[in-house]
Enzyme design. Structure first.
Site, PDB file in Angstrom:
ATOM      1  N   VAL A  47      39.322  26.510  22.349  1.00  0.00           N
ATOM      2  CA  VAL A  47      39.535  25.294  22.202  1.00  0.00           C
ATOM      3  C   VAL A  47      41.072  25.208  21.693  1.00  0.00           C
ATOM      4  O   VAL A  47      42.010  24.353  22.531  1.00  0.00           O
ATOM      5  CB  VAL A  47      38.866  24.412  21.235  1.00  0.00           C
ATOM      6  CG1 VAL A  47      39.484  23.035  21.019  1.00  0.00           C
ATOM      7  CG2 VAL A  47      37.372  24.419  21.486  1.00  0.00           C
ATOM      8  N   GLU A  48      41.563  26.152  21.018  1.00  0.00           N
ATOM      9  CA  GLU A  48      43.016  26.054  20.466  1.00  0.00           C
ATOM     10  C   GLU A  48      43.871  26.610  21.572  1.00  0.00           C
ATOM     11  O   GLU A  48      44.876  25.838  21.976  1.00  0.00           O
ATOM     12  CB  GLU A  48      42.928  26.857  19.515  1.00  0.00           C
ATOM     13  CG  GLU A  48      42.373  26.629  18.134  1.00  0.00           C
ATOM     14  CD  GLU A  48      43.371  25.116  17.571  1.00  0.00           C
ATOM     15  OE1 GLU A  48      44.449  25.186  17.937  1.00  0.00           O
ATOM     16  OE2 GLU A  48      42.700  24.554  16.721  1.00  0.00           O
ATOM     17  N   SER A  49      43.563  27.773  22.255  1.00  0.00           N
ATOM     18  CA  SER A  49      44.620  28.255  23.073  1.00  0.00           C
ATOM     19  C   SER A  49      44.172  28.865  24.367  1.00  0.00           C
ATOM     20  O   SER A  49      44.843  29.521  25.199  1.00  0.00           O
ATOM     21  CB  SER A  49      45.169  29.568  22.389  1.00  0.00           C
ATOM     22  OG  SER A  49      44.208  30.524  22.155  1.00  0.00           O
TER      23      SER A  49
END
Length: 568
Positions: A180-182
């Site tokens: 989700v983040e990167s």
């Protein structure tokens, strides 16, 4: 039973309680700074009890003895137990030992592949019963190729992340957070200046004790960022009484934002669970994405998702270098490409490791022994490429450093200078940056379709706009727009054109990322340029706007940011 109270007992209780309170009172910054320093030198006695070094010990023994490696790895996994679980464990301990002695030895790993292992340990699907999760789940199912692509990228880092999560007794679901983040891109960079696998913004990184300097950005370092992220998540989960949805929301939006939303609901007599809180739109979308991924990776086949094979074993080993090392030379010693070396060691901004450390490199497990053996034969003085520079009239350390892409401190240290006074004709030893060629040359070429580098192309005889566009993977229309040319313009040999694309020639400016930025209240071209270390004229050119034009809040801008320089 009668309890005896005495001054001695009170003193003993106080002696135990005070250190405990002091330890609990550590800020994330204090813990992060302390923890960071224990992961650098596994060959030193004082560091061998650190998490990284214990992980290394498992790796080293993994193939030597499968049964002992299994016992060691299990010994690393600290998981809190209830009193009932503890009682059951004690009751069956003797029986288990007796039974184990009669059984044939078990294999080291229950799972040969990493994805089935992760699927068996996921827990957050029980929290995913919400319409927003179903919507995101449906989107991912329709774009399974996207998840397959990211899963391939994750293969380098996932084993280390899962091992460390399990060692801490945290939910294995957190291993999916970088999706989700990167999108598991260690060079990912956001409009909010968040960087790395775990997307730390500069202020949070500083709070956690993560180093960010000219040489090195720990937010992109696989070991440093993972350990810091797990420290931070542990601290947040404690603050939110074990509620993982609130913990993840705080990781995304900040603990203060979530606390304010909780207080607001309490005052109104409303529920304070995540789904009932009024939070930023990004955060309200963030949790459903995470939970949808948990459901999909728990049973990927039912979503028509084919995951790449990833062995349930370490992908890399951390090797202590002891001093600075030229990264091109390191890649050669390890028999791997510079591209692969940087994907495992994305924290380094330059062509060489940082003077103050970390003095370690992550090397593919199969290559680590060869690398360490070859490196040991090279003295520290020969681990950098050097060139000689004869000082001329008008020179000073600042201009020389800029010209050779090093910093002033390195020039002083390399030449044992006590001051900045230079003598004409004196020769300086300068670490060779490969004549300005970016060490990230291969890495810059494309982990995502949004990546691009700025190239100044000199038109040659026979060139056409369409031919140049094809060579650089862009459209003719874009080349015309970037260079403010009419559709019927004729290009001439010697003419210089600006091209943004994936090119054989790479910018010497490091790692370029395309960033979509939304203008905020109070923003100006000068402020945005300063924030991302850009030139105003470049922002104007990329977005076909005028310098005198006022920016509107919410207006979208395209920026091409060198992430190795944006936050310094």
């Amino acid at each position: 039973m009668t309890t005896l109270y005495s001054p001695f007992n009170k003193f003993t209780f106080g002696a135990l309680l005070i250190p405990l309170l002091v330890a609990c009172a550590q800020t994330p910054h204090q813990y992060g700074a302390r923890h960071k320093n224990t992961t650098l030198f596994c060959d030193r006695v004082e560091n061998r009890s650190s998490e990284l070094c214990r992980y290394q010990e498992v790796v080293k023994r993994d193939y030597a003895s499968s049964d002992s490696a299994k016992q060691i790895r299990d010994g690393l996994k600290f998981k809190s137990q209830s009193k009932l679980q503890t009682a059951k464990a004690a009751k069956h301990s003797a029986e288990a030992k007796t039974e184990a002695s009669r059984e044939t030895p078990q294999t080291t790993k229950q799972y040969q592949q990493l994805w089935p292992r992760l699927a068996s340990e996921l827990q957050f699907d029980a929290l995913a019963g919400h319409a927003d999760v179903e919507d995101r789940e449906e989107w991912y199912a329709e774009h399974s190729y996207y998840l397959a692509k990211i899963s391939k990228r994750a293969a380098r880092y996932l084993y280390y992340i899962i091992e460390n999560i399990e060692e801490r007794g945290l939910p294995s679901d957190l291993a999916l957070l970088p999706f989700v983040e990167s999108a598991f891109d260690p060079f990912a960079y956001s409009h909010g200046r968040a960087s790395g696998l775990w997307q730390f913004v500069p202020n949070t990184a500083k709070h956690l004790g993560i180093d960010q300097n000219w040489w090195y950005d720990g937010r992109r370092d696989v070991i440093t960022a993972t350990d810091s992220a797990l420290d931070y998540l542990t601290d947040l989960n404690r603050r939110f009484d074990g509620d993982w949805l609130l913990t993840l929301a705080a990781y995304n939006a900040g603990a203060g934002t979530v606390n304010k939303a909780i207080i607001r609901n309490k005052k109104k007599g409303l529920p304070t669970d995540f789904w009932s809180l009024r939070l930023p739109k990004e955060t309200k979308n963030y949790i459903p994405k995470m939970l949808a991924l948990v459901k999909i990776f728990k049973n990927p086949a039912s979503y028509n998702l084919t995951l790449p094979p990833v062995a349930n074993e370490p992908h890399f080993i951390a090797v202590n270098t002891g001093s600075q090392l030229d990264l091109a030379q390191a890649a050669k010693l390890a028999d791997i490409s510079v591209d692969e070396l940087y994907r495992l060691n994305p924290g380094f901004n330059r062509w060489v490791t940082a003077p103050e450390g970390p003095h370690r490199l992550l090397i593919p497990q199969a290559k680590a022994k060869t690398f360490a053996s070859r490196l040991a034969k090279i003295p520290p003085r020969d681990r950098l490429r050097w060139q000689q520079y004869k000082i001329q009239a008008g020179d000073n350390l600042v201009t020389i450093a800029r010209r050779h892409h090093v910093d002033v401190a390195t020039l002083r240290a390399s030449n044992q200078l006590d001051n900045d006074i230079l003598k004409i004709g004196h020769v300086l030893l300068i670490p060779d940056a490969g004549n300005g060629v970016s060490p990230h040359k291969g890495v810059s070429q494309g982990l995502a379709s949004s990546e691009a580098s700025r190239i100044e192309y000199k038109v040659r005889s026979g060139d056409t706009v369409s031919g140049i566009a094809k060579n650089y993977g862009v459209s003719s229309k874009k080349i015309l727009t970037w260079n403010k040319l009419a559709s019927n313009s004729i290009i001439k040999p010697g003419q210089k054109l600006v091209v943004w694309g994936k090119a054989p020639q790479q910018s010497a400016k490091g790692i370029i990322r395309k960033v979509g930025y939304k203008v905020r209240n109070g923003d100006s071209l000068a402020l945005i340029a300063s924030r991302f270390n850009l030139r105003i004229r470049d922002i104007v050119e990329w977005n076909s706007i005028k310098t005198s034009q006022y920016l509107r809040p919410g207006q979208s801008l395209t920026l091409y940011v060198d992430i190795t320089r944006a936050d310094l």
